[in-house]
Each structure stands twice: as structure tokens, then as C-alpha cells.
Design a protein around this motif. Structure first.
Motif, PDB file in Angstrom:
ATOM      1  N   GLY A 184      65.733  32.536   8.616  1.00 52.37           N
ATOM      2  CA  GLY A 184      66.963  33.076   8.062  1.00 52.37           C
ATOM      3  C   GLY A 184      67.351  34.432   8.610  1.00 52.37           C
ATOM      4  N   LEU A 185      66.614  34.937   9.616  1.00 53.02           N
ATOM      5  CA  LEU A 185      66.938  36.245  10.195  1.00 53.02           C
ATOM      6  C   LEU A 185      68.065  36.176  11.220  1.00 53.02           C
ATOM      7  CD1 LEU A 185      63.421  37.868  10.708  1.00 53.02           C
ATOM      8  CD2 LEU A 185      65.174  38.528   9.067  1.00 53.02           C
ATOM      9  N   ALA A 186      68.484  34.981  11.575  1.00 49.47           N
ATOM     10  CA  ALA A 186      69.559  34.848  12.559  1.00 49.47           C
ATOM     11  C   ALA A 186      70.920  35.122  11.950  1.00 49.47           C
ATOM     12  CB  ALA A 186      69.537  33.453  13.183  1.00 49.47           C
ATOM     13  N   THR A 187      71.033  35.032  10.626  1.00 49.99           N
ATOM     14  CA  THR A 187      72.310  35.258   9.943  1.00 49.99           C
ATOM     15  C   THR A 187      72.063  36.111   8.705  1.00 49.99           C
ATOM     16  OG1 THR A 187      72.033  33.208   8.669  1.00 49.99           O
ATOM     17  CG2 THR A 187      73.287  33.066  10.726  1.00 49.99           C
ATOM     18  N   GLY A 188      73.148  36.565   8.105  1.00 53.73           N
ATOM     19  CA  GLY A 188      73.050  37.312   6.864  1.00 53.73           C
ATOM     20  C   GLY A 188      72.598  38.742   7.068  1.00 53.73           C
ATOM     21  N   PRO A 189      72.102  39.378   5.998  1.00 55.16           N
ATOM     22  CA  PRO A 189      71.718  40.803   6.074  1.00 55.16           C
ATOM     23  C   PRO A 189      70.617  41.087   7.086  1.00 55.16           C
ATOM     24  CG  PRO A 189      71.845  40.051   3.788  1.00 55.16           C
ATOM     25  CD  PRO A 189      71.939  38.827   4.645  1.00 55.16           C
ATOM     26  N   GLY A 190      69.768  40.088   7.338  1.00 55.51           N
ATOM     27  CA  GLY A 190      68.658  40.313   8.267  1.00 55.51           C
ATOM     28  C   GLY A 190      69.000  40.049   9.719  1.00 55.51           C
ATOM     29  N   ALA A 191      70.286  39.743  10.002  1.00 54.06           N
ATOM     30  CA  ALA A 191      70.681  39.386  11.370  1.00 54.06           C
ATOM     31  C   ALA A 191      70.350  40.464  12.404  1.00 54.06           C
ATOM     32  CB  ALA A 191      72.161  39.045  11.414  1.00 54.06           C
ATOM     33  N   PRO A 192      70.564  41.772  12.109  1.00 52.24           N
ATOM     34  CA  PRO A 192      70.200  42.785  13.117  1.00 52.24           C
ATOM     35  C   PRO A 192      68.711  42.760  13.470  1.00 52.24           C
ATOM     36  CG  PRO A 192      71.659  43.733  11.474  1.00 52.24           C
ATOM     37  CD  PRO A 192      71.263  42.381  10.965  1.00 52.24           C
ATOM     38  N   LEU A 193      67.860  42.538  12.460  1.00 51.83           N
ATOM     39  CA  LEU A 193      66.428  42.465  12.746  1.00 51.83           C
ATOM     40  C   LEU A 193      66.103  41.211  13.544  1.00 51.83           C
ATOM     41  CD1 LEU A 193      64.670  43.659   9.450  1.00 51.83           C
ATOM     42  CD2 LEU A 193      64.743  44.823  11.670  1.00 51.83           C
ATOM     43  N   GLY A 194      66.763  40.096  13.212  1.00 55.71           N
ATOM     44  CA  GLY A 194      66.549  38.875  13.975  1.00 55.71           C
ATOM     45  C   GLY A 194      66.971  39.042  15.426  1.00 55.71           C
ATOM     46  N   ALA A 195      68.134  39.683  15.638  1.00 60.88           N
ATOM     47  CA  ALA A 195      68.600  39.933  17.005  1.00 60.88           C
ATOM     48  C   ALA A 195      67.636  40.848  17.750  1.00 60.88           C
ATOM     49  CB  ALA A 195      70.000  40.552  16.968  1.00 60.88           C
TER      50      ALA A 195
END
Length: 296
Positions: A73-84
């Protein structure tokens, strides 16, 4: 010392923030100066293994990191910057310190040297298409511009090191080798101070995000290490562990030197947090390597 002292002395870290780019360029020059191109060529005794390692580190690992970010779920939502940021970390070349770390913990320094040098030279041509093209990560910079900056930061030190090697006698370079290594250590300390600029303030303002970023940095590093070691286990345990060390320790300094100020600050913060596993994981994992070598 550099990263922890930089974290705890924000004014000094802020004062040294602007020297990060020239320090990175100087580090690259001195490290490459200590690498004899003829030695690298001579080490290419297992070209299939080296090519496989480079393809895994520079192409397969970013795709695996993207898949992990998407599944968690890190690719979208609030965690997207960390996923990127996690994906971008996986596009990076092996840290130039990897050969030294490998020798320190008793692994294959020869393979580590070849892959670290070649991945550094190749990353300007692999990371931008993957991060900006295939995976579509927004870094506030175009693909040609990012490639150009990476080529400059990697290519200029390479040219300078070759020119110095051409002008200075081999005996002189060997005599000054320890002084060059000492200078590299001092530059790493300066880099550690500058890279920690703003981290303490972010820790106080958003402790959950920063601590989560540190956990993700260690988790990503160890996961890449383990996945790579398992993938290359058929090549032998020592080579597999060396490959894992290369994969888990990526050179984030290059991205700090080339990414624009408009890049999402959360992504840049994660790159700073990646310094903790980079500098600490070889020592944290040393007992594991020692035990595995004993069992072998």
C-alpha cells in the motif's frame, strides 16, 4: 560519527548542507583514483556472473521494490512518497564503500569492487528510465535532465581520476594511497554532517514519519540483501552474501547531488535516513556473516 553528530548539531549540519554536492564529486574522484582500471578489467574473470549481478541490481531490484510498495500500500495514499523513495533507492548503484565493507566482514572484495564500479558507471543510463519512465515517479525533473546530471556527477570524477592517473606516476599514487584513503574518510564525515540537515527538526515535528522512514530504510536494505543473496546462492555462499551486501547498500549520495530542490522533501528525507543502514548494517550483520562462514 558524521551522521549522528550531524543529526545532533543542526546548525553545523545546515552550514555543511551546501557542500554535499562538491563533497560527493570529490569522493567519487578519490575513490575512482584508488581503483586501477586495469585491475577491474583483470577481475572480469566471471563475466556472466558480473553481468547477472548488474542486471539484478540495476533492473530487477527496482521492479521488486515497486511490487513490494504496491503490495504493502506504499505505492498510493499517504505513504506514496516513502514508496517512491524506496523504489528510487533500489535503482541506485552499489555504494562505493561496498568493497571495503565486504573485506571488513570477510566476503568477496573482488566481485564487490567490479560490480560497485560498473554499477556506478551504468546508473545514469538505467535509473532515470526506470524511475521516471517505467515506474512514473515524479521527481520534479525530466528524464534527460536527470540522466545528464548523473552523467556529469559520475563522468567528471571518472575523467579527473583518469587524468590524474595519467599525469602522476604509479609509485607516487601508491605512496600517497593512505593519505587519499584518509581524505576519503574525512569527506565521508563532512557528507554525514551535511546530509543530516533538517532531520532532527523533522524528527521533532513528525516523529512517526521519521521513525517509520528509518524502519523502512533498514527493512528495504535488509530485504534487498536477503533477496539478492537467495537469488545468487547457486553461485556459492560467499558470492551470494557479497551480492546481498552490494544490493542492500546503495549510493544515495548521487541522488542528493543531482535531484532539484523542488523534489518532494519527504523523498529527500528518506534518502538521508538511508544513511543509517548504509553505515551500520555491515557491522550489524557481521556476526551473521561470521556464523555463516563457520557453517560453510
Amino acid at each position: 560519527m558524521g551522521i549522528f553528530a550531524g543529526l545532533l548539531t543542526p546548525p553545523l549540519a545546515a552550514a555543511l548542507r551546501d557542500v554535499v554536492t562538491p563533497v560527493v564529486a570529490s569522493l567519487m574522484t578519490l575513490v575512482l583514483l584508488r581503483v586501477d582500471p586495469a585491475q577491474v578489467v583483470a577481475y572480469l574473470r566471471r563475466p556472466v556472473l558480473v553481468a547477472g549481478l548488474l542486471a539484478w541490481l540495476l533492473l530487477a531490484c527496482p521492479v521488486l521494490a515497486f511490487a513490494a510498495a504496491w503490495l504493502t500500500g506504499l505505492a498510493t495514499g499517504p505513504g506514496a512518497p516513502l514508496g517512491a523513495a524506496l523504489v528510487i533507492m533500489a535503482t541506485g548503484c552499489a555504494a562505493t564503500s561496498s568493497p571495503a565493507f565486504a573485506r571488513l566482514v570477510g566476503l568477496d572484495g573482488e566481485v564487490s569492487l567490479v560490480v560497485a564500479v560498473l554499477s556506478t558507471l551504468l546508473v545514469p543510463f538505467t535509473a532515470p528510465p526506470l524511475a521516471l519512465g517505467l515506474l512514473g515517479i515524479d521527481l520534479s525533473i525530466s528524464m534527460p535532465a536527470l540522466m545528464g546530471r548523473l552523467v556529469l556527477v559520475v563522468g567528471l570524477p571518472l575523467v579527473l581520476s583518469l587524468v590524474i592517473r595519467r599525469l602522476v606516476a604509479r609509485e607516487v599514487l601508491e605512496r600517497w594511497g593512505r593519505a587519499v584513503d584518509g581524505t576519503v574518510v574525512l569527506l565521508v564525515v563532512l557528507y554525514g554532517f551535511g546530509i543530516m540537515d533538517g532531520v532532527l527538526a523533522r524528527l521533532v515535528a513528525a516523529p512517526g514519519f521519521v521513525l517509520g522512514g528509518i524502519a523502512l530504510a533498514f527493512g528495504g536494505s535488509f530485504a534487498l540483501n536477503a533477496a539478492t543473496a537467495l537469488a545468487f546462492l547457486p553461485a556459492g555462499q560467499r558470492v551470494a552474501l557479497s551480492a546481498g551486501l552490494l544490493s542492500g547498500n546503495r549510493n544515495m549520495a548521487l541522488y542528493f547531488a543531482v535531484l532539484p530542490a523542488a523534489t518532494d522533501p519527504r523523498i529527500l528525507l528518506f534518502f538521508a535516513l538511508c544513511q543509517f543502514p548504509l553505515f551500520l548494517s555491515p557491522f550489524l550483520l557481521r556476526p551473521v556473516y561470521r556464523r555463516l562462514r563457520v557453517e560453510e
